[in-house]
Motif scaffolding. Structure first.
Motif, PDB file in Angstrom:
ATOM      1  N   MET A 252       0.830  -1.187   0.000  1.00  0.00           N
ATOM      2  CA  MET A 252       0.000   0.000   0.000  1.00  0.00           C
ATOM      3  C   MET A 252       0.867   1.240   0.000  1.00  0.00           C
ATOM      4  O   MET A 252       1.841   1.320   0.726  1.00  0.00           O
ATOM      5  CB  MET A 252      -0.881   0.003   1.260  1.00  0.00           C
ATOM      6  CG  MET A 252      -1.838   1.176   1.337  1.00  0.00           C
ATOM      7  SD  MET A 252      -2.690   1.200   2.920  1.00  0.00           S
ATOM      8  CE  MET A 252      -1.363   1.752   3.968  1.00  0.00           C
ATOM      9  N   ALA A 253       0.499   2.224  -0.802  1.00  0.00           N
ATOM     10  CA  ALA A 253       1.256   3.463  -0.852  1.00  0.00           C
ATOM     11  C   ALA A 253       0.540   4.506  -0.032  1.00  0.00           C
ATOM     12  O   ALA A 253      -0.514   5.008  -0.425  1.00  0.00           O
ATOM     13  CB  ALA A 253       1.395   3.941  -2.295  1.00  0.00           C
ATOM     14  N   PRO A 254       1.053   4.852   1.163  1.00  0.00           N
ATOM     15  CA  PRO A 254       0.369   5.806   2.017  1.00  0.00           C
ATOM     16  C   PRO A 254       0.352   7.198   1.405  1.00  0.00           C
ATOM     17  O   PRO A 254       1.151   7.543   0.546  1.00  0.00           O
ATOM     18  CB  PRO A 254       1.199   5.790   3.311  1.00  0.00           C
ATOM     19  CG  PRO A 254       2.000   4.548   3.239  1.00  0.00           C
ATOM     20  CD  PRO A 254       2.237   4.296   1.788  1.00  0.00           C
TER      21      PRO A 254
ATOM     22  N   ALA B  79     -14.529  -0.472   5.458  1.00  0.00           N
ATOM     23  CA  ALA B  79     -13.812  -1.614   4.893  1.00  0.00           C
ATOM     24  C   ALA B  79     -14.014  -1.724   3.392  1.00  0.00           C
ATOM     25  O   ALA B  79     -13.060  -1.977   2.626  1.00  0.00           O
ATOM     26  CB  ALA B  79     -14.266  -2.891   5.575  1.00  0.00           C
ATOM     27  N   GLU B  80     -15.238  -1.525   2.937  1.00  0.00           N
ATOM     28  CA  GLU B  80     -15.527  -1.687   1.514  1.00  0.00           C
ATOM     29  C   GLU B  80     -14.891  -0.592   0.666  1.00  0.00           C
ATOM     30  O   GLU B  80     -14.456  -0.832  -0.455  1.00  0.00           O
ATOM     31  CB  GLU B  80     -17.038  -1.710   1.298  1.00  0.00           C
ATOM     32  CG  GLU B  80     -17.659  -3.056   1.598  1.00  0.00           C
ATOM     33  CD  GLU B  80     -17.138  -4.139   0.661  1.00  0.00           C
ATOM     34  OE1 GLU B  80     -17.565  -4.176  -0.505  1.00  0.00           O
ATOM     35  OE2 GLU B  80     -16.282  -4.938   1.096  1.00  0.00           O
TER      36      GLU B  80
ATOM     37  N   PRO C  28      -7.292  -3.142  -3.478  1.00  0.00           N
ATOM     38  CA  PRO C  28      -7.845  -4.501  -3.593  1.00  0.00           C
ATOM     39  C   PRO C  28      -6.899  -5.609  -3.164  1.00  0.00           C
ATOM     40  O   PRO C  28      -7.361  -6.691  -2.780  1.00  0.00           O
ATOM     41  CB  PRO C  28      -8.179  -4.613  -5.085  1.00  0.00           C
ATOM     42  CG  PRO C  28      -7.317  -3.584  -5.751  1.00  0.00           C
ATOM     43  CD  PRO C  28      -7.208  -2.457  -4.777  1.00  0.00           C
ATOM     44  N   ASP C  29      -5.590  -5.376  -3.203  1.00  0.00           N
ATOM     45  CA  ASP C  29      -4.633  -6.432  -2.890  1.00  0.00           C
ATOM     46  C   ASP C  29      -4.218  -6.476  -1.422  1.00  0.00           C
ATOM     47  O   ASP C  29      -3.528  -7.411  -1.004  1.00  0.00           O
ATOM     48  CB  ASP C  29      -3.373  -6.274  -3.762  1.00  0.00           C
ATOM     49  CG  ASP C  29      -3.681  -6.400  -5.241  1.00  0.00           C
ATOM     50  OD1 ASP C  29      -4.595  -7.176  -5.592  1.00  0.00           O
ATOM     51  OD2 ASP C  29      -3.023  -5.710  -6.046  1.00  0.00           O
TER      52      ASP C  29
ATOM     53  N   PHE D 152      -5.625  -4.647   5.145  1.00  0.00           N
ATOM     54  CA  PHE D 152      -6.134  -3.283   5.251  1.00  0.00           C
ATOM     55  C   PHE D 152      -7.664  -3.297   5.259  1.00  0.00           C
ATOM     56  O   PHE D 152      -8.306  -2.536   5.992  1.00  0.00           O
ATOM     57  CB  PHE D 152      -5.590  -2.461   4.082  1.00  0.00           C
ATOM     58  CG  PHE D 152      -5.705  -0.968   4.210  1.00  0.00           C
ATOM     59  CD1 PHE D 152      -6.077  -0.358   5.390  1.00  0.00           C
ATOM     60  CD2 PHE D 152      -5.437  -0.155   3.111  1.00  0.00           C
ATOM     61  CE1 PHE D 152      -6.184   1.029   5.496  1.00  0.00           C
ATOM     62  CE2 PHE D 152      -5.526   1.223   3.199  1.00  0.00           C
ATOM     63  CZ  PHE D 152      -5.909   1.813   4.387  1.00  0.00           C
ATOM     64  N   HIS D 153      -8.265  -4.183   4.463  1.00  0.00           N
ATOM     65  CA  HIS D 153      -9.725  -4.315   4.466  1.00  0.00           C
ATOM     66  C   HIS D 153     -10.205  -4.704   5.868  1.00  0.00           C
ATOM     67  O   HIS D 153     -11.165  -4.124   6.388  1.00  0.00           O
ATOM     68  CB  HIS D 153     -10.183  -5.388   3.472  1.00  0.00           C
ATOM     69  CG  HIS D 153      -9.566  -5.284   2.117  1.00  0.00           C
ATOM     70  ND1 HIS D 153      -9.572  -6.331   1.216  1.00  0.00           N
ATOM     71  CD2 HIS D 153      -8.903  -4.272   1.498  1.00  0.00           C
ATOM     72  CE1 HIS D 153      -8.953  -5.969   0.107  1.00  0.00           C
ATOM     73  NE2 HIS D 153      -8.523  -4.730   0.255  1.00  0.00           N
ATOM     74  N   LEU D 154      -9.527  -5.693   6.466  1.00  0.00           N
ATOM     75  CA  LEU D 154      -9.929  -6.147   7.800  1.00  0.00           C
ATOM     76  C   LEU D 154      -9.680  -5.068   8.846  1.00  0.00           C
ATOM     77  O   LEU D 154     -10.485  -4.902   9.775  1.00  0.00           O
ATOM     78  CB  LEU D 154      -9.184  -7.428   8.169  1.00  0.00           C
ATOM     79  CG  LEU D 154      -9.587  -8.071   9.499  1.00  0.00           C
ATOM     80  CD1 LEU D 154     -11.067  -8.443   9.499  1.00  0.00           C
ATOM     81  CD2 LEU D 154      -8.728  -9.293   9.797  1.00  0.00           C
ATOM     82  N   THR D 155      -8.590  -4.332   8.698  1.00  0.00           N
ATOM     83  CA  THR D 155      -8.330  -3.215   9.613  1.00  0.00           C
ATOM     84  C   THR D 155      -9.486  -2.228   9.587  1.00  0.00           C
ATOM     85  O   THR D 155      -9.949  -1.749  10.630  1.00  0.00           O
ATOM     86  CB  THR D 155      -7.015  -2.514   9.230  1.00  0.00           C
ATOM     87  OG1 THR D 155      -5.922  -3.438   9.383  1.00  0.00           O
ATOM     88  CG2 THR D 155      -6.757  -1.294  10.113  1.00  0.00           C
TER      89      THR D 155
END
Length: 293
Positions: free
Chosen positions: A1-3, A111-112, A119-120, A124-127
């Motif tokens: 992920m690119a912050p 999350a969505e 998407p990868d 991060f989704h769960l976070t």
């Protein structure tokens, strides 16, 4: 992920400009987010003000130590992550001026939207899904003022950018304690966020919960959770005299997370039942089974 890039100092009190995403995620006007104006005729604004004034009156160094002693034993109940999330269906955050929906809806909205942009990065989704899960403390005897809302360090001078300002701490005994009411208080210059005693909240509790239960969510996700409500730092520009170089990297992570946390609050409710299978897979991957809370 690119912050998100964040190389320049943060000086503003209102975080809405700093966290403004492009394109806008919500159908709600951007200027309407985080509106903490006092209006006795507006029941939501009055609820929010009351919650914060109770927090700012009661959250002291001693109280934070007591809550850490109480909650970090993780002996209150046992539950899976999914069952704890379902519990949030019964919780409306009394400190939040932006939504009156149950907290589980906000969890899936966050999350969505993360999932759409990253998407990868399934961690991060769960976070995004679990970031507010520490609010379950409200079902086990804790008043919401000790669970929800923006966070801040105790043991030093109150920052101007804290919601409702230093005036809201006028009845807090630490305001008048010379050990705690100076710029550095009990801390050393640039000691780092890890050394700060933060106001007790769902952020710190869930961060410690993930460590205790040996979650596989990476450090980046854990820091997003730990400091996502620390608006006086990541959006108000305060407390920089206490942070260090590592915290500058954490800041980038928190800012990337917070644009999803803040701006996804809207009336569009995700189809939670349809989404459960995907997130149950992530729970099984990163923090499976029955956890100690």
């Amino acid at each position: 992920m690119a912050p998100t890039k964040s190389n320049s100092p943060i000086s503003m009190i209102d975080p809405s400009q700093l966290l403004r995403p492009e394109p806008v995620f919500s159908d709600k006007p951007i200027d309407a987010f985080r509106d903490y104006t006092i209006d006795d005729s507006d029941p939501i604004k009055e609820r929010v003000r009351r919650t914060y004034y109770l927090m700012h009156t009661n959250v002291t160094v001693d109280l934070v130590k007591q809550k850490r002693e109480k909650w970090l034993k993780f002996n209150h109940f046992k539950s899976t992550i999914k069952d704890a999330l379902i519990k949030l269906n019964e919780l409306v955050d009394e400190s939040d001026p932006d939504t009156d929906l149950p907290n589980i809806v906000h969890a899936f909205q966050t999350a969505e939207r993360i999932r759409q942009d990253h998407p990868d990065d399934d961690w991060f989704h769960l976070t995004g899904l679990i970031h507010d899960l520490g609010k379950v403390m409200a079902f086990y005897g804790e008043p919401q003022w000790c669970v929800v809302g923006d966070t801040f360090p105790v043991g030093c001078q109150w920052a101007d950018s804290i919601v409702y300002g230093p005036e809201s701490f006028k009845d807090n005994p630490d305001t008048y304690n010379p050990k705690y009411n100076t710029k550095y208080g009990i801390y050393q210059p640039h000691c780092g966020l890890d050394k700060l005693l933060m106001s007790w909240s769902h952020d710190e509790y869930l961060y410690q919960f993930l460590l205790h239960n040996k979650s596989k969510i990476p450090e980046s996700g854990r820091y997003m959770i730990r400091y996502h409500s620390f608006y006086p730092w990541h959006s108000g520009g305060d407390y920089r005299h206490l942070t260090n170089d590592k915290d500058e990297e954490i800041l980038k992570l928190v800012l990337e997370f917070n644009k999803y946390d803040l701006y996804t609050k809207c009336e569009n409710v995700p189809d939670i039942e349809a989404l459960w299978p995907y997130y149950e897979g992530l729970i099984e991957k990163y923090i499976p089974g029955v956890c100690e809370w």
